[in-house]
Design an enzyme around this catalytic site. Structure first.
Site, PDB file in Angstrom:
ATOM      1  N   GLU A  38       0.856  -1.189   0.000  1.00  0.00           N
ATOM      2  CA  GLU A  38       0.000   0.000   0.000  1.00  0.00           C
ATOM      3  C   GLU A  38       0.894   1.242   0.000  1.00  0.00           C
ATOM      4  O   GLU A  38       1.794   1.376   0.829  1.00  0.00           O
ATOM      5  CB  GLU A  38      -0.914   0.003   1.223  1.00  0.00           C
ATOM      6  CG  GLU A  38      -1.661   1.295   1.499  1.00  0.00           C
ATOM      7  CD  GLU A  38      -2.506   1.774   0.315  1.00  0.00           C
ATOM      8  OE1 GLU A  38      -2.480   2.989   0.041  1.00  0.00           O
ATOM      9  OE2 GLU A  38      -3.165   0.933  -0.325  1.00  0.00           O
ATOM     10  N   ARG A 113     -16.547   4.335   4.230  1.00  0.00           N
ATOM     11  CA  ARG A 113     -15.633   3.460   3.494  1.00  0.00           C
ATOM     12  C   ARG A 113     -14.505   2.987   4.408  1.00  0.00           C
ATOM     13  O   ARG A 113     -14.041   1.838   4.306  1.00  0.00           O
ATOM     14  CB  ARG A 113     -15.055   4.209   2.291  1.00  0.00           C
ATOM     15  CG  ARG A 113     -14.152   3.370   1.390  1.00  0.00           C
ATOM     16  CD  ARG A 113     -13.689   4.191   0.197  1.00  0.00           C
ATOM     17  NE  ARG A 113     -12.880   3.401  -0.722  1.00  0.00           N
ATOM     18  CZ  ARG A 113     -11.579   3.216  -0.618  1.00  0.00           C
ATOM     19  NH1 ARG A 113     -10.916   3.773   0.397  1.00  0.00           N
ATOM     20  NH2 ARG A 113     -10.922   2.485  -1.506  1.00  0.00           N
ATOM     21  N   TYR A 222     -33.642  14.276  -8.342  1.00  0.00           N
ATOM     22  CA  TYR A 222     -33.436  14.356  -9.792  1.00  0.00           C
ATOM     23  C   TYR A 222     -33.577  15.814 -10.209  1.00  0.00           C
ATOM     24  O   TYR A 222     -34.574  16.463  -9.891  1.00  0.00           O
ATOM     25  CB  TYR A 222     -34.493  13.539 -10.536  1.00  0.00           C
ATOM     26  CG  TYR A 222     -34.450  12.045 -10.317  1.00  0.00           C
ATOM     27  CD1 TYR A 222     -34.001  11.195 -11.323  1.00  0.00           C
ATOM     28  CD2 TYR A 222     -34.899  11.468  -9.130  1.00  0.00           C
ATOM     29  CE1 TYR A 222     -33.985   9.821 -11.146  1.00  0.00           C
ATOM     30  CE2 TYR A 222     -34.891  10.099  -8.945  1.00  0.00           C
ATOM     31  CZ  TYR A 222     -34.433   9.272  -9.950  1.00  0.00           C
ATOM     32  OH  TYR A 222     -34.429   7.918  -9.781  1.00  0.00           O
TER      33      TYR A 222
END
Length: 834
Positions: A38, A113, A222
């Site tokens: 990494e 995450r 939208y």
């Protein structure tokens, strides 16, 4: 040298993102030697991003032992809201995340995450294989192995290098350099394949206090040229995204780079986007005020063709980069890592079995197989995400029309799109399947991919005989040649061949041209309804009674969840067309369209065979009131003028049937689909058996009533055959040259029955063939067809159609596709649960 190859197959993984960590955890459990490099100074940094975890990846994480802890850190999704730029709902709130749980055994969740990365990292026992601050700067590739060189001077030898280092993959770049002499066209195309047409700011807000949002809410806005998405978590945490369409398409080398000031300017331009309207609502600007971490980036899209070359292979965003709108980018990376792990495990097992290292050709073959297994699903995610991005940004007229007119009627648009991507998800072949993944109502099935059954062109070609049948029927049943004879009868004023002078009814709806047309059509029925042709009368009564079975099937199919947005939703349109040109002409077309739009794979989820009971339960009383009983009145009403009145009414039965079904459903029945699809997916099965089974018994009874009524006094099998022949079998083609309207009408109606019911019996054969291919018809197709052929003369075509349709329905309700992964199939294939 920091690392050299040992005796076993060895892998170097570049990149400790979602794909890299998943692959590392899988390889550890497969017993394959690996090292993970990494470039950052930590494995799970906080970069302000959030991520959705859906069933396709939850099953893999469960196999790795990471899901149990991960789901505690994520917010389960509850309700989807679709809104316009002002926050007004454009569709009914959708609570179908519960359906996803019922279908797959896993819910849909959202979280940071960083937590996902930590969760996968936690499933890895030996952390010594993971190295940070290792930026790959060069790769040496030869026949015997690959050497990875880092910027600190360290190097690592392996049999295979995996590039899981993101959309701007250094590994992929090196692979291109090595592959270009052999594959120049593919490499050149791939170098220019990644584009960006939108940007996206994503962030995490804390302490958001709005009474109009609650944990589990997902709001999608939208708007023209922009959109927003928020996922509400516990304690006022909101994960959010907002996009803008860029002024032009950007490519590699021309991608915009954004600063924090650019992000603030983005919010200043778009802060008026309404997340939730009204007092206590929320705008993007108000959400920004509570945001603790954020980032503005271009949204790259790419579908690379070159996934591997020699001893280098790529995974995740480095080969398939999707927009975030569908929420499946990270999930797709997990699937790709699992598929690659399966391929690497096969190579390692082969080396352990043979005692020799896999050759370059063997590695290339396995990597090619890995790409074949994943490319369709991975590219499908990229394409579906791209379409959704353009819909949510309302790009183009079609997107605007979709949001305004289609989306309000498609309450499960996103969940159904997601479900179709779940069913064919990859898994780790060498680890046990969690029990949760085997108990859902939409079992995972590796052969279904995106959930559809082959190309429509292929199905169209297979079903072409039905269209040919419709063409033949239209030629045989052309009533034009006797138009003048029918007009003469109508204009004659009295019904011919009736002893008493019964006047022909010319006025009923008091619309002169319309009444004239219906009076003309009515003349074709006079020999049947007034008994001047006894055989034709018996045939017509049986035919219309058989039509009760057909009508019920059409109405059940129209209310089925699998028929959404297909022509099958319009049974009364087909019936009305049938009244104009003959149901025998329309029926083959209906059957063709059904076969085209409804492959057996559409029933991968048990709830997709479910009908909306508010509509389907109204079908029998509506068919009886608007179709069958009025026709019996046409035939048996004591007054001959009254029979004509009933005939005028019956001719418009599709209109009355539509009104009756709508009225009964609205007044007497309740909408229960939201709970039925989750808790009672077989709720309508008994009603189907009672409705269609009862109609089939009536049709069989009328069949024998007709046969017995047409038998000679001698009786016996010969008399039965003669009665069937005289009543139902056409003597020839209906011809205007015969000079008799009565003869023409009797032949016309016999052919009408032959084409209408014959096409539906052929249609059933097609449907059973589909089920046989899916491994659901265990009794054998030939045996089923032979049984159907025996039933036709015994109980008639209408009853045979009803029985066949009910058998199919029972199979759809109780059996799954041969490749579906269920407790039963795993026990059958593997000798018990594993």
């Amino acid at each position: 040298m920091a690392g050299t190859k040992g005796d076993g197959f060895r892998v170097v993984i570049s990149g400790a993102g979602v794909a890299g960590l998943t692959l590392a955890s899988a390889l550890e459990k497969a017993g394959v030697d690996y090292v993970l490099l990494e470039r950052r100074d930590e494995v799970a940094p906080q970069i302000g991003a959030s991520i959705g975890i859906f069933p396709c990846s939850a099953r893999i994480l469960d196999q790795l032992g990471a899901w149990k802890e991960l789901k505690k850190l994520c917010e389960p999704l509850q309700v989807f809201y679709s809104r316009d730029g002002k926050g007004q709902l454009v569709a009914t709130p959708d609570r179908s995340p519960r359906l996803m749980q019922a279908r797959t055994g896993y819910g849909s969740a959202w979280g940071e995450r960083q937590n996902l990365l930590k969760g996968i990292l936690g499933s890895i026992k030996d952390r010594s294989r993971i190295h940070v601050n290792k930026k790959v700067v060069d790769v040496k590739h030869d026949f015997d192995g690959v050497t990875v060189i880092c910027d600190d001077g360290s190097s690592y030898q392996a049999d295979l290098l995996v590039g899981a280092d993101g959309a701007y993959s250094r590994t992929r770049q090196k692979m291109w350099e090595l592959a270009e002499p052999e594959k120049p066209e593919i490499v050149r195309a791939d170098r220019d394949r990644m584009t960006a047409e939108h940007n996206c700011i994503f962030g995490i807000a804390k302490g958001v206090d709005s009474p109009k949002i609650k944990a589990g809410d997902v709001n999608t806005t939208y708007d023209v040229g922009r959109c927003a998405l928020t996922i509400v978590a516990d304690k006022g945490t909101v994960y959010w995204f907002s996009q803008e369409r860029l002024g032009r398409k950007h490519r590699v080398g021309d991608m915009p780079r954004y600063t924090d000031d650019d992000a603030r300017a983005f919010v200043e331009r778009n802060g008026d986007i309404v997340i939730v309207p009204g007092t206590g609502g929320l705008t993007l600007a108000e959400l920004w005020a509570k945001t603790v971490t954020f980032r503005l980036v271009p949204i790259e899209e790419a579908k690379f063709r070159l996934w591997h070359w020699g001893r280098i292979v790529c995974a995740g965003d480095s080969v398939h980069k999707a927009t975030p709108n569908l929420g499946l980018g990270g999930n797709s990376a997990i699937e790709t890592a699992a598929t690659l792990a399966n391929a690497i495990k096969r190579l390692a097992d082969a080396q352990n079995a043979t005692g020799r290292r896999p050759t370059l050709a063997e590695i290339d073959a396995e990597m090619a197989q890995y790409q074949r297994e994943r490319v369709v699903r991975a590219m499908g995610v990229v394409d579906a995400s791209a379409r959704l991005t353009r819909l949510q940004n309302m790009r183009g007229l079609s997107a605007k029309l979709f949001v305004k007119f289609v989306r309000p009627r498609l309450t499960e648009f996103l969940p159904e799109t997601l479900s179709n991507t779940m069913v064919g998800a990859a898994k780790l072949d060498f680890l046990p399947l969690p029990e949760a993944s085997l108990t859902g109502t939409m079992p995972f099935n590796p052969t279904m991919n995106d959930g559809v059954g082959g190309s429509k062109l292929h199905r169209m070609l297979i079903a072409l005989p039905l269209l040919v049948l419709a063409f033949v029927a239209s030629s045989v049943m052309d009533a034009t040649p006797v138009g003048r004879l029918a007009a003469a009868v109508r204009d004659g004023g009295v019904i011919p061949a009736i002893r008493d002078r019964v006047p022909i009814l010319r006025h009923f709806y008091h619309i002169p041209s319309f009444d004239d047309f219906l009076a003309l059509v009515n003349t074709f029925f006079y020999p049947s309804i007034f008994g001047t042709d006894p055989d034709a009368r018996r045939q017509m009564i049986s035919f219309i009674t058989d039509g009760t079975v057909l009508q019920l099937i059409w109405h059940f199919e129209s209310a089925r969840r699998a028929s959404l947005l297909t022509p099958i939703q319009l049974p009364n349109f087909f019936s009305l067309l049938g009244q104009v040109v003959g149901i025998g002409v329309v029926s083959p077309v209906y059957c063709f369209l059904y076969y085209l739009f409804t492959p057996v794979e559409k029933f991968a989820a048990i709830d997709r065979r479910l009908t909306n009971t508010r509509v389907s339960y109204a079908s029998l009383p509506a068919v009886l009131l608007a179709y069958l009983l009025p026709f019996y009145a046409v035939c048996f009403w004591p007054n001959l003028v009254g029979r004509q009145c009933w005939l005028f009414l019956w001719q418009l039965y599709p209109v009355w049937l539509a009104l009756a079904r709508w009225g009964i459903s609205k007044v007497f029945l309740q909408e229960t689909m939201d709970t039925d699809k989750i808790q009672r997916p077989l709720k309508d099965l008994n009603a189907m058996k009672v409705y269609v089974g009862g109609a089939s018994l009536l049709a069989a009874g009328l069949w024998w009533w007709v046969i017995l009524g047409g038998m000679s006094q001698a009786g016996g099998l010969g008399a039965v055959v003669a009665s069937v022949w005289n009543t139902f079998v056409p003597r020839g083609l209906p011809s205007g040259s015969a000079g008799s309207l009565e003869k023409f009408a009797s032949e016309f109606l016999r052919w009408d029955q032959v084409f209408a019911l014959g096409s539906h019996l052929l249609w059933l054969a097609y449907l059973f063939w589909d089920m046989r291919k899916a491994g659901m018809l265990r009794e054998g197709l030939l045996k089923t067809v032979i049984l159907g052929a025996i039933l036709v003369p015994l109980v008639g075509p209408g009853a045979t159609l009803g029985v066949g349709w009910l058998v199919r329905e029972q199979i759809l309700a109780t059996r799954r596709h041969k490749d579906a992964l269920t407790l039963e199939s795993v026990a059958r294939l593997h000798g018990g649960y594993f």
